[in-house]
Every structure is written in structure tokens, then in C-alpha cells.
Write an enzyme that holds these catalytic residues in place. Structure first.
Site, mmCIF file in Angstrom:
data_model
loop_
_atom_site.group_PDB
_atom_site.id
_atom_site.type_symbol
_atom_site.label_atom_id
_atom_site.label_comp_id
_atom_site.label_asym_id
_atom_site.label_seq_id
_atom_site.Cartn_x
_atom_site.Cartn_y
_atom_site.Cartn_z
ATOM 1 N N PHE A 138 0.857 -1.188 0.000
ATOM 2 C CA PHE A 138 0.000 0.000 0.000
ATOM 3 C C PHE A 138 0.888 1.230 0.000
ATOM 4 O O PHE A 138 1.705 1.418 0.884
ATOM 5 C CB PHE A 138 -0.944 0.031 1.205
ATOM 6 N N ASP A 223 9.191 2.830 1.957
ATOM 7 C CA ASP A 223 7.987 3.547 2.368
ATOM 8 C C ASP A 223 7.804 3.290 3.864
ATOM 9 O O ASP A 223 7.299 2.259 4.274
ATOM 10 C CB ASP A 223 6.787 3.043 1.554
ATOM 11 N N LYS A 252 2.577 9.613 8.394
ATOM 12 C CA LYS A 252 1.608 9.429 9.481
ATOM 13 C C LYS A 252 1.979 10.074 10.829
ATOM 14 O O LYS A 252 1.371 11.041 11.233
ATOM 15 C CB LYS A 252 1.313 7.943 9.661
#
Ligand SMILES: *Cc1c(COP(=O)(O)O)cnc(C)c1O
Length: 396
Positions: A138, A223, A252
Site C-alpha cells: 500500500f 515507504d 503518518k
């Protein structure tokens, strides 16, 4: 307004692109969240690994308050002191020499994709633009990052996808090397796959990937949008695997809950971006970077990460006890406070029952309960979560 009234209004005015739970979040402190009716929840999701310092950490709140009174926004036409401070903190604590700031994980990955392509085009020519990513990965929801994402359910309906992405099975270095061609410019991987069920690769996977990338002069992009910022008990997850990437993306938890994204890299690659190559109006603005400086300083404090490892071990031990008692629990896995519990049954019912009993949890990939509590979680809070969870599982 109470929760019911808020939800009626939401139904009228909010687009329906999220499957929202019937909870109206009103207030938070530490590992607790309260809804608009005053009901209290123990939060083991932390805004999907965003609130690593818990809700409204006093140092982040203080930094936001102070910065809001001084300068909220000014544009990247000018130099921005908290942005510079944040870049220094991140570079001095990682493999990187330079930072670029944006507003989300997807944008951080967009920046990484653009940098890898520009660097490779200038060094090797226009044919070298392909990026290899993992199946079930993702990387975000923009057109480039959903093309990078190895999940059909996220790509469906948005054809034509961006051209130049190849997907190979995760945790299979041989398959990845077979996919490398003269057109490959980069490999982009999550150090631990988050959205597809907390998949931890084998210990030597990334060392093998690093060797493959070096052998073929291909950039390695990590990532770390979900696993970075102390989640695994190291500031960055790559530190666990004994390798360094060429480019790393963060988002995040970087600014303690304020929206931010970052791409970090070494000077050699960073120099491919020159004035005009890339940009973002809000990227790294004074308000969010002031919050991020405060958040990173807290995580970098002596003893903070050691506690994350301790609490992570405790959480995994306690969840492991449940595995012995309930046959539908197949596995407990993870690193630090990034923990997944594999089930042989769907997890949705457990999540719903958790909400009734004041526990916020999340289920990824239908059958994996994901535990990503604030990193400041205490032993007592883990025990409290275990009591609630156990009470739910006996009824299943
Ligand atoms: C959440 C996430 C993203 C996307 O971040 P957004 O801020 O939602 O764009 C990208 N990669 C990983 C690994 C993520 O967990």
C-alpha cells in the site's frame, strides 16, 4: 450536538468514500478518546499509527499553540525556520542528507517516484523509468501511488493506471531480481507491510534486496509512512534490517497528528531536484513542521524507544497467551508496537464488539487484527485492553 445528530448531518453533507464506524470523535488525551456523547474509548489504533505520542501530547499542543501565534503559513518562496530544524533533526538521525516536505504519505511517495525517475533519466536515459513494488503493498491513493500499490481492489475503476509499475511477491528476493530489467529505475517497498496485515519479512530479505539494487544500480525506496517514527522501537524501521535505503518516505506519525509528509534521501540523489522540479504549497509549512519538531524530539529522548520495545514485547506476549486459548487465532506477529493477530475468521465482529465495550481496534485484510497503540501506552493500558479483548473472544 450528540453523536446521532452529528451522524445525520454527516449523512447529508459528507461524501461516502469511507466506511465509517458509528462513532463521533470529540476529544482525546493520551490513549483515550471520547465521543460526542461522552463515552470513553481505549484507543489501540491511534488514528492508524498517526498518534504515536497519544492524543494531544502536551509538547505538540504547546508547539502548535506557540507557532500559531507567530506564523502559520508563508509559502516555500521563503526559508522556514521550523522546516529547517525538522530537516536537520531527521537527517542527523538517519542515513539521509536532505529532506523534502509535503502533506501526506501519498505525496511523499509521489515525490520519491518523481525523484527516482528524474535521477535515473538524467543518469541512464529516458528508457529507465520502471519501478518494482510488492503485491499487497500500500503506497497511497493518488494516481501514481495507487498504480504503485499492488492491490487490485484499490486500482479498480481508475484505469488507465500510470504506466511503469511492476509488482512482485513480498518477501521473495529471487522474484524481485527476476523482475529487474534495463528499464528498472527503483524498487519501492514497505519494511513491514501495514495495510495488508502486518507482514514482517524474513531477517535477510532486505539485505538481499539491497545487494540486488546495488548490483543493478537501481534505487531502493523504503515507504516508512506507517512504520517510521518509533513504531518498531527504532526511530526508523530500516534500522532493524541492517540496510539503508536510498530514499525514505515518512508521514503518518511525523508531526504528532498534524498533516505532513516527507521524503529523505542522500545528496547524490537529492541533487536531481533543482528549482522548479517539484513543490507543494503547504509542504513543510511553519505550523506542521513546528509540531513535527516537537514530536521528533519527544521520540528521540533517552529511553523512549527502549520503552516502545518493552511495551511491544509485553503486548506480543500477552496476545500470545490468547493464541493458546482460542483456536481461531493463527499467529501473533510484529515488531515493537506494530502488531498483527492473524485469525481464521473475519475480524469485523470483534471490532464492532470492541466499540460497544469502549475499545478501538482495527482489522486489516479482513482477518488480521492490527494493534498500533500510541507508543506512550502503559502496561496497565495493555492489561485493560487484554481484559476487554478476552471478554469479546470468549463469546466468539
Ligand atoms: C498510510 C500509508 C500511505 C498513504 O498515506 P496518506 O497520508 O494516506 O496518503 C502510504 N504508504 C503506507 C505504507 C501507508 O501506511
Amino acid at each position: 450536538m450528540n453523536s446521532r445528530e452529528w451522524m445525520e448531518k454527516a449523512d447529508k453533507y459528507i461524501m461516502r468514500n469511507y466506511g465509517r464506524y458509528p462513532i463521533v470523535a470529540a476529544r482525546g488525551k493520551g490513549c483515550r478518546l471520547w465521543d460526542a456523547d461522552g463515552k470513553e474509548y481505549l484507543d489501540f489504533l491511534a488514528g492508524i499509527a498517526v498518534n504515536n505520542l497519544g492524543h494531544c501530547h502536551p509538547r505538540v499542543v504547546e508547539a502548535l499553540r506557540k507557532q500559531a501565534g507567530e506564523l502559520i503559513h508563508c509559502s516555500n518562496l521563503y526559508h522556514i525556520p521550523p522546516q529547517i530544524e525538522l530537516a536537520e533533526l531527521l537527517c542527523e538521525n538517519s542515513f539521509a542528507d536532505k529532506a523534502f516536505f509535503c502533506n501526506s504519505g501519498a505525496e511523499a511517495n509521489e515525490a520519491a517516484i518523481k525523484l527516482a525517475r528524474k535521477y535515473s533519466r538524467e543518469k541512464y536515459g529516458p528508457e529507465r523509468f520502471e519501478i518494482i513494488t510488492a503485491s499487497e503493498s500500500f503506497h497511497g491513493r493518488t494516481m501514481a501511488t495507487l498504480s504503485a500499490t499492488g492491490q487490485e481492489k484499490i486500482q479498480r475503476f481508475f484505469d488507465p493506471l500510470l504506466h511503469g509499475f511492476t509488482h512482485v511477491p513480498y518477501n521473495d528476493a529471487e522474484a524481485l531480481e527476476k523482475a529487474v530489467t534495463s528499464r528498472t529505475c527503483a524498487v519501492m517497498l514497505e519494511p513491514i507491510q501495514g495495510e495488508s496485515g502486518v507482514n514482517v519479512p524474513s531477517a535477510d530479505y532486505f539485505r538481499e534486496i539491497r545487494r540486488i539494487c546495488d548490483r543493478h544500480s537501481v534505487l531502493l525506496i523504503f515507504d516508512e509512512v506507517q512504520v517510521g517514527m518509533g513504531r518498531t522501537g527504532h526511530l526508523f524501521a530500516y534500522e532493524h534490517f541492517g540496510v539503508e535505503p536510498d530514499i525514505m518516505t515518512l508521514a503518518k506519525a511525523l508531526a504528532g497528528g498534524a498533516p505532513i509528509g516527507a521524503m529523505l534521501t542522500r545528496d547524490e540523489f537529492a541533487s536531481a531536484f533543482t528549482p522548479g522540479s517539484h513543490g507543494s504549497t503547504f509542504g513543510g509549512n511553519p505550523l506542521v513542521t513546528a509540531a513535527a519538531v516537537a514530536a521528533v524530539q519527544v521520540i528521540a529522548e533517552e529511553g523512549f524507544l527502549r520503552r516502545v520495545l518493552e511495551m511491544g514485547n509485553y503486548l506480543r506476549d500477552r496476545l500470545g497467551e490468547l493464541k493458546g486459548r482460542y483456536p481461531f487465532i493463527t499467529e501473533v506477529r510484529g515488531i515493537g508496537l506494530m502488531v498483527g493477530m492473524g485469525l481464521s475468521i473475519p475480524g469485523a465482529d470483534i471490532i464492532r464488539k470492541g466499540h460497544e465495550r469502549g475499545l478501538l481496534l482495527n482489522c486489516t485484510h479482513d482477518t488480521v487484527l492490527r494493534f498500533v497503540p500510541p507508543l506512550v501506552v502503559t502496561r496497565e493500558e495493555i492489561d485493560e485492553m487484554m481484559m476487554i479483548l478476552d471478554g469479546i473472544l470468549v463469546e466468539i
